[in-house]
Design a protein around this motif. Structure first.
Motif, mmCIF file in Angstrom:
data_model
loop_
_atom_site.group_PDB
_atom_site.id
_atom_site.type_symbol
_atom_site.label_atom_id
_atom_site.label_comp_id
_atom_site.label_asym_id
_atom_site.label_seq_id
_atom_site.Cartn_x
_atom_site.Cartn_y
_atom_site.Cartn_z
ATOM 1 N N ARG A 198 0.836 -1.214 0.000
ATOM 2 C CA ARG A 198 0.000 0.000 0.000
ATOM 3 C C ARG A 198 0.867 1.259 0.000
ATOM 4 N N TYR A 199 1.902 1.277 0.836
ATOM 5 C CA TYR A 199 2.789 2.445 0.909
ATOM 6 C C TYR A 199 3.489 2.681 -0.429
ATOM 7 N N LEU A 200 3.941 1.602 -1.055
ATOM 8 C CA LEU A 200 4.659 1.727 -2.328
ATOM 9 C C LEU A 200 3.731 2.196 -3.448
ATOM 10 N N LYS A 201 2.522 1.667 -3.485
ATOM 11 C CA LYS A 201 1.561 2.081 -4.517
ATOM 12 C C LYS A 201 1.184 3.553 -4.378
ATOM 13 N N GLU A 202 1.174 4.046 -3.133
ATOM 14 C CA GLU A 202 0.822 5.448 -2.889
ATOM 15 C C GLU A 202 2.037 6.370 -2.991
ATOM 16 N N GLY A 203 3.206 5.816 -3.330
ATOM 17 C CA GLY A 203 4.410 6.624 -3.486
ATOM 18 C C GLY A 203 5.054 7.034 -2.172
ATOM 19 N N ARG A 204 4.687 6.391 -1.093
ATOM 20 C CA ARG A 204 5.232 6.725 0.235
ATOM 21 C C ARG A 204 6.456 5.853 0.518
ATOM 22 N N ILE A 205 7.448 5.969 -0.363
ATOM 23 C CA ILE A 205 8.635 5.115 -0.334
ATOM 24 C C ILE A 205 9.444 5.315 0.952
#
Length: 104
Positions: A51-58
């Motif tokens: 979820r974090y990666l899909k939302e760009g919250r790397i």
């Protein structure tokens, strides 16, 4: 973590430790690993990073997945968590990542 898996992990990581820490002794680490570090109480929920990666919250995902403590010295970074491999079946894959040591 099963004893066989832990031994295999130590065999893979020990050459890096020996290069980085000339005084490193595998025997010393084995003694430390055999201490009773049983997890007490609530350890929280599994960290699914998809979820974090899909939302760009790397950066947030990186910070959340950083492993602190355990059998390795604090200056050896590692990261762990889960990636979703099939959301229909709520299927997730566990990882524990140790970045490669860069020598200059």
């Amino acid at each position: 973590m099963a004893a066989k898996e832990l031994c295999l992990l130590l065999l893979l990581v020990s050459p890096m430790l020996a290069r980085r820490y000339p005084s490193f002794r595998l025997r010393q680490l084995r003694k430390e690993l055999h201490r009773d570090d049983s997890v007490q109480g609530d350890v929280g929920e599994k960290l699914i990073l998809t979820r974090y990666l899909k939302e760009g919250r790397i950066e947030e995902a990186r910070n959340l997945s950083r492993v602190a403590g355990g059998p390795f010295p604090e200056d050896i970074p590692s990261y762990s968590g889960f990636f979703t491999v099939n959301s229909e079946y709520d299927s997730n894959m566990f990882f524990w990542f140790f970045p490669a040591e860069v020598t200059k």
